[in-house]
Design a protein around this motif. Structure first.
Motif, PDB file in Angstrom:
ATOM      1  N   SER A   1       0.944  -1.241   0.176  1.00  0.00           N
ATOM      2  CA  SER A   1       0.039   0.113   0.063  1.00  0.00           C
ATOM      3  C   SER A   1       0.852   1.281   0.057  1.00  0.00           C
ATOM      4  CB  SER A   1      -0.960  -0.238   1.306  1.00  0.00           C
ATOM      5  OG  SER A   1      -1.773  -1.025   1.292  1.00  0.00           O
ATOM      6  N   ALA A   2       0.377   1.999  -0.795  1.00  0.00           N
ATOM      7  CA  ALA A   2       1.074   3.240  -0.513  1.00  0.00           C
ATOM      8  C   ALA A   2       0.717   4.228   0.505  1.00  0.00           C
ATOM      9  CB  ALA A   2       0.741   4.405  -1.947  1.00  0.00           C
ATOM     10  N   THR A   3       1.815   4.699   1.300  1.00  0.00           N
ATOM     11  CA  THR A   3       1.710   5.313   2.465  1.00  0.00           C
ATOM     12  C   THR A   3       1.396   6.809   2.242  1.00  0.00           C
ATOM     13  OG1 THR A   3       4.090   5.512   2.715  1.00  0.00           O
ATOM     14  CG2 THR A   3       2.795   3.371   3.818  1.00  0.00           C
ATOM     15  N   LYS A   4       1.795   7.396   1.205  1.00  0.00           N
ATOM     16  CA  LYS A   4       1.716   8.757   0.932  1.00  0.00           C
ATOM     17  C   LYS A   4       1.742   8.934  -0.560  1.00  0.00           C
ATOM     18  CE  LYS A   4       6.774   9.376   0.938  1.00  0.00           C
ATOM     19  NZ  LYS A   4       7.910   9.809   1.687  1.00  0.00           N
ATOM     20  N   PRO A   5       1.156  10.373  -0.963  1.00  0.00           N
ATOM     21  CA  PRO A   5       0.903  10.554  -2.326  1.00  0.00           C
ATOM     22  C   PRO A   5       2.356  10.610  -3.090  1.00  0.00           C
ATOM     23  CG  PRO A   5      -0.225  12.033  -1.047  1.00  0.00           C
ATOM     24  CD  PRO A   5       0.485  11.150   0.096  1.00  0.00           C
ATOM     25  N   GLY A   6       2.216  10.066  -4.267  1.00  0.00           N
ATOM     26  CA  GLY A   6       3.330  10.093  -5.054  1.00  0.00           C
ATOM     27  C   GLY A   6       3.228   9.032  -6.321  1.00  0.00           C
ATOM     28  N   VAL A   7       4.385   9.189  -7.146  1.00  0.00           N
ATOM     29  CA  VAL A   7       4.390   7.988  -8.113  1.00  0.00           C
ATOM     30  C   VAL A   7       5.553   6.893  -7.762  1.00  0.00           C
ATOM     31  CG1 VAL A   7       5.077   7.823 -10.592  1.00  0.00           C
ATOM     32  CG2 VAL A   7       3.751   9.980  -9.734  1.00  0.00           C
ATOM     33  N   TYR A   8       4.887   5.806  -7.956  1.00  0.00           N
ATOM     34  CA  TYR A   8       5.575   4.546  -7.509  1.00  0.00           C
ATOM     35  C   TYR A   8       5.800   3.863  -8.741  1.00  0.00           C
ATOM     36  CZ  TYR A   8       4.597   6.086  -2.950  1.00  0.00           C
ATOM     37  OH  TYR A   8       4.389   6.902  -1.606  1.00  0.00           O
ATOM     38  N   GLU A   9       7.192   3.518  -9.032  1.00  0.00           N
ATOM     39  CA  GLU A   9       7.216   2.470 -10.195  1.00  0.00           C
ATOM     40  C   GLU A   9       7.547   1.054  -9.648  1.00  0.00           C
ATOM     41  OE1 GLU A   9      10.311   4.096 -12.740  1.00  0.00           O
ATOM     42  OE2 GLU A   9      10.348   2.168 -14.130  1.00  0.00           O
ATOM     43  N   VAL A  10       6.894   0.118 -10.162  1.00  0.00           N
ATOM     44  CA  VAL A  10       7.321  -1.146  -9.613  1.00  0.00           C
ATOM     45  C   VAL A  10       8.083  -1.989 -10.835  1.00  0.00           C
ATOM     46  CG1 VAL A  10       6.126  -3.376  -9.247  1.00  0.00           C
ATOM     47  CG2 VAL A  10       5.015  -1.358  -8.593  1.00  0.00           C
ATOM     48  N   ARG A  11       9.104  -2.685 -10.368  1.00  0.00           N
ATOM     49  CA  ARG A  11       9.897  -3.346 -11.277  1.00  0.00           C
ATOM     50  C   ARG A  11      10.158  -4.693 -10.769  1.00  0.00           C
ATOM     51  NH1 ARG A  11      13.944   0.901 -14.429  1.00  0.00           N
ATOM     52  NH2 ARG A  11      13.626  -0.898 -15.857  1.00  0.00           N
ATOM     53  N   ASP A  12      10.717  -5.576 -11.900  1.00  0.00           N
ATOM     54  CA  ASP A  12      11.008  -6.908 -11.699  1.00  0.00           C
ATOM     55  C   ASP A  12      12.404  -7.237 -11.925  1.00  0.00           C
ATOM     56  OD1 ASP A  12      10.939  -9.512 -11.296  1.00  0.00           O
ATOM     57  OD2 ASP A  12       9.507  -9.960 -12.780  1.00  0.00           O
ATOM     58  N   GLU A  13      13.155  -7.895 -10.908  1.00  0.00           N
ATOM     59  CA  GLU A  13      14.593  -8.003 -10.939  1.00  0.00           C
ATOM     60  C   GLU A  13      14.705  -9.319 -12.210  1.00  0.00           C
ATOM     61  OE1 GLU A  13      16.903  -6.975  -7.433  1.00  0.00           O
ATOM     62  OE2 GLU A  13      16.328  -8.937  -7.403  1.00  0.00           O
ATOM     63  N   LEU A  14      13.831  -9.963 -12.269  1.00  0.00           N
ATOM     64  CA  LEU A  14      13.735 -11.202 -13.327  1.00  0.00           C
ATOM     65  C   LEU A  14      13.187 -10.928 -14.658  1.00  0.00           C
ATOM     66  CD1 LEU A  14      12.955 -14.030 -10.954  1.00  0.00           C
ATOM     67  CD2 LEU A  14      15.077 -13.050 -11.535  1.00  0.00           C
ATOM     68  N   ALA A  15      12.585  -9.617 -14.887  1.00  0.00           N
ATOM     69  CA  ALA A  15      12.050  -9.330 -16.226  1.00  0.00           C
ATOM     70  C   ALA A  15      11.960  -7.857 -16.155  1.00  0.00           C
ATOM     71  CB  ALA A  15      10.368 -10.028 -16.247  1.00  0.00           C
ATOM     72  N   PRO A  16      13.259  -7.555 -17.003  1.00  0.00           N
ATOM     73  CA  PRO A  16      13.439  -5.981 -16.913  1.00  0.00           C
ATOM     74  C   PRO A  16      12.205  -5.341 -17.620  1.00  0.00           C
ATOM     75  CG  PRO A  16      15.434  -7.412 -17.439  1.00  0.00           C
ATOM     76  CD  PRO A  16      14.271  -8.357 -17.404  1.00  0.00           C
ATOM     77  N   SER A  17      11.742  -5.852 -18.531  1.00  0.00           N
ATOM     78  CA  SER A  17      10.551  -5.249 -19.077  1.00  0.00           C
ATOM     79  C   SER A  17       9.394  -5.057 -18.510  1.00  0.00           C
ATOM     80  CB  SER A  17      10.244  -5.977 -20.500  1.00  0.00           C
ATOM     81  OG  SER A  17       9.538  -7.193 -20.251  1.00  0.00           O
ATOM     82  N   LEU A  18       9.210  -5.668 -17.455  1.00  0.00           N
ATOM     83  CA  LEU A  18       8.155  -5.367 -16.631  1.00  0.00           C
ATOM     84  C   LEU A  18       8.088  -4.179 -15.900  1.00  0.00           C
ATOM     85  CD1 LEU A  18       5.974  -7.954 -14.740  1.00  0.00           C
ATOM     86  CD2 LEU A  18       6.517  -5.855 -13.538  1.00  0.00           C
TER      87      LEU A  18
END
Lengths: 524, 249
Positions: free
Chosen positions: B156-173
């Motif tokens: 869960s986001a604790t505060k406003p903002g932009v978060y980027e999720v990435r995957d160490e095993l799939a760089p295109s994700l």
């Protein structure tokens, strides 16, 4: 022995030069081997990269067969028409069509897995990927290679789905000029079989790796594939390899035991995952020049011109043996023969003129030794008679009496002095020594030394000398007139040459208890 | 957690269909709908695919266009049903929304971009047959961690903002989460660009499109007063500024 010594020096220089050459050859071999290994690894790396690219292109062309299949195209179009839910009825015909086309492909260009993807990225049908069986929501639309195919591009990629896959994709069109109905994606696993095929076709020893572990390997015959496991311990160090990080290809790295590798990152998404391949070559440095003999095979030995080498060896052997024969064996044998003759009484002395070098000196020393032993035991000396020993002291200047008074009586006082000092026993005891030339006929005019015949006088002197020796108790055995005469001639000639006189007269006297002959130069 | 377990029992085929129901706030029978459409989305470009086509990134060894595909389609425009998020922004802060399911599979997440109020629980479920290792850059609460096939992770986001999720095993994700306190409702358009937003409470709203973690297009104000509203014009989210991609290498 000069030739032998020269030969030994020459031989030592040649051996030294050969050792030096061997050392240089070892260094050159090692450097050339390292350079060739580096070049070979770069070449292998390039060849493998080209192979992978060419393989991907070849396989992508095989995708046309899928794209042109009507069942696949039509069903993908139907699937794409529904955004929310994929019609399950479409899966079987697409899968069947995929299988049919795939079975007709050449085995070496076939895929391990083929996927038919609709415009939404959903996998409508697939063959060869059992992991996705039963997954109705299995999709691939997020991968760039699939997105590119859905947007009208053919390209390759390398994906890591637990294993490394080389993937190619191309669009599936129902009608030209329309949005593609979907795409077909072919995947080939980079496993040991693929690595072996690659190795057979490129001749390179290659290993694929990802996530810090080796996933597949293949090597030509004679190269132990298990040695490629060593790359696992080296993969961590690639983080510090600037070439690998920036250009995707590492420098040549040595892993020990003569194994060198070069790492290359695989293109595609796997590039960022650190997946790549390593090509390896083995090169054992020569630890010493002797290692040449261990490394050489039959071809190397055949290339060494054994006949020439044998001829050189035989030639050098002949030269060496010849020199030792000429300078050692032969003179030693002659010396031995001479010694044997001497020992057998066939000769009374060595003949130094028959020898050379050290043997001549040895012969002279043997003679010297024999003389000294003979002298010490009272025997007759066989060595060349010392002038003074034979003639007594030579006057530094011509005796005035000899020159001033040609008459023999004039010389008597001078010649008789020694006898007076040491009067001889009979038959000359109490008598004055007879001047040698007194009874000889005078030479005519200014005749040379040889003009008057001295033979008679010398025989008289000889008789006196023998008598005196007997009186002195000396051995006269073997002392012939010929030897005595030879000595007189030599001494006369020496005195003539020394004093410029024309006549020399000899007289016998006793010196130190031994018979001696005294020479008196004079003018005719 | 109860919500998570319930999600786990759902069949994968129904997840996407239920997604829109789950991520929307509870709607009363009188919920108003905002009907509209977006245009110009074909001029947007998926940043992941854009990076992948750059030869400098070594994403391929060859990439060639198929000439029979028209140039207008040879552009890496996004799959807007997953990537373009339409948001009704209220004038007041909104409460956290119910848990939202994020599917992780196929080289991306579904959705790719989402706008939620802070505190909204996001449940990441791996729908691939192999594991993923998701993380959020700069967030200590979502460090790289393996998620096996079918596994889930929550965040869960604790505060406003932009978060980027990435995957160490799939760089295109890559996924973008925008934590925005005033989010009243979100929706995703169809392939044609049509969308509708169900807003529970009447009032003044701004309809804003988000793509790849950023706002795209102008915000469109709407006033809801117990009745559906149709936007008079499409929301323009992209403008033509690029030629057709010819591929390369």
């Amino acid at each position: 022995m000069l030739l032998s010594r020269f030969f030994y020096v020459l031989l030592a220089l040649v051996v030294g030069a050969l050792l030096f050459t061997l050392e240089m050859a070892q260094s050159m071999y090692n450097r050339a081997g390292e350079r060739a290994r580096g070049e070979g690894l770069s070449s292998d790396s390039q060849v493998v990269s080209w192979y992978l690219k060419d393989d991907a292109r070849t396989r992508s062309s095989q995708l046309i067969k899928f794209a042109l299949d009507g069942d696949i195209a039509r069903n993908l179009q139907k699937a794409s028409a529904s955004e929310s839910v994929l019609d399950e009825k479409l899966r079987d015909p697409v899968t069947a069509a995929l299988k049919k086309v795939h079975q007709e492909m050449p085995p070496d260009e076939a895929f391990d897995a083929v996927f038919a993807v609709d415009q939404h990225g959903r996998v409508v049908g697939q063959v060869g990927y059992p992991q996705a069986n039963g997954m109705s929501d299995f999709e691939l639309g997020g991968y760039p290679v699939v997105a590119d195919a859905l947007h009208g591009f053919i390209r390759d990629d390398t994906l890591v789905w637990g294993r490394i896959y080389r993937v190619v994709g191309r669009p599936v069109e129902v009608e030209a000029g329309q949005l593609p109905a979907g795409a077909v994606i072919g995947a080939r696993v980079l496993d040991d079989q693929f690595a072996r095929e690659l190795s057979e076709r490129t001749g390179a020893a290659v290993a694929f790796y990802v996530n810090g572990s080796r996933t597949a390997a293949g090597a030509p015959e004679g190269f132990q594939t298990s040695s490629l496991d060593q790359i696992v311990s080296d993969l961590g160090a690639l983080r510090g390899d600037a070439d690998y990080q920036d250009k995707g290809r590492s420098s040549v790295r040595e892993l020990g035991e003569g194994l060198s590798v070069q790492y290359t990152r695989l293109p595609g998404e796997a590039y960022e995952l650190g997946a790549g391949f390593a090509v390896a070559r083995q090169f054992q440095k020569l630890p010493s020049p002797q290692a040449f003999y261990n490394r050489a095979d039959d071809k190397d030995k055949a290339a060494a011109h054994p006949i020439i080498l044998l001829a050189v060896v035989v030639g050098l052997l002949a030269i060496g043996l010849g020199m030792t024969y000429l300078e050692h064996t032969r003179p030693l044998r002659i010396f031995h023969q001479e010694v044997a003759r001497l020992a057998g009484g066939q000769s009374d002395q060595m003949h130094p003129s028959k020898f050379a070098g050290a043997f001549r000196k040895l012969a002279a020393e043997v003679n010297e030794g024999i003389d000294k032993v003979a002298a010490a035991t009272g025997g007759r000396s066989r060595r060349a008679t010392n002038l003074e020993d034979v003639l007594g002291e030579l006057p530094a200047q011509p005796m005035m009496a000899a020159f001033a008074v040609p008459d023999v009586t004039a010389g008597i006082p001078a010649a008789s002095a020694p006898l007076a000092a040491s009067p001889l026993p009979s038959p000359v005891i109490g008598q004055r020594p007879v001047a040698p030339g007194r009874n000889l006929p005078k030479p005519p005019g200014q005749a040379a030394v040889s003009a008057p015949d001295p033979e008679a006088e010398w025989r008289v002197i000889y008789s006196q000398f023998v008598a005196t020796k007997q009186q002195c108790g000396e051995v006269i055995e073997g002392f012939t007139y010929e030897k005595f005469r030879t000595t007189l001639v030599k001494n006369r000639d020496a005195i003539v040459a020394r004093h410029g006189v024309t006549q020399v007269k000899f007289s016998v006297y006793v010196k130190d208890g031994k018979a001696a002959v005294k020479a008196s130069p004079g003018r005719a | 957690m109860a919500q998570t377990r319930r999600l786990g029992r759902l069949q994968p085929a129904h997840l996407l269909a239920l997604l829109s129901l789950v991520i929307l706030p509870p709607t009363a029978a009188w919920a108003d709908k905002v009907w509209g459409s977006v245009s110009g989305f074909e001029h947007l470009e998926n940043p992941v695919w854009k990076e992948a086509k750059d030869p400098k990134n070594k994403g391929y060894s060859f990439r060639e266009m198929v000439p029979t595909v028209p140039a207008k389609y040879r552009k890496l425009y996004p799959h807007i049903p997953r990537e373009l998020c339409l948001v009704a922004l209220s004038t007041q802060d909104q409460p956290a929304q119910p848990a939202t399911l994020i599917r992780v599979g196929g080289g991306r997440t579904t959705p790719v971009t989402i706008v939620v109020t802070p505190g909204t629980k996001l449940v990441f479920q791996n729908t691939d047959p192999f594991k993923h290792r998701l993380y959020i850059k700069g967030d200590s609460n979502f460090q790289p961690n393996d998620t096996d096939r079918g596994g889930k992770r929550e965040w869960s986001a604790t505060k406003p903002g932009v978060y980027e999720v990435r995957d160490e095993l799939a760089p295109s994700l890559r996924m973008w989460i925008i934590a925005e306190p005033k989010v009243a409702a979100i929706s995703y358009p169809s392939m044609k660009g049509d969308f509708n937003l169900s807003v529970a409470q009447p009032g003044d709203y701004q309809i804003q499109a988000y793509f790849a973690g950023q706002r795209v297009g102008e915000a469109v104000p709407v006033k809801l007063d117990r009745g559906d509203v149709r936007l008079p014009a499409p929301i323009v989210v992209g403008k033509p500024d690029q030629g057709a991609d010819k591929g390369g290498k």
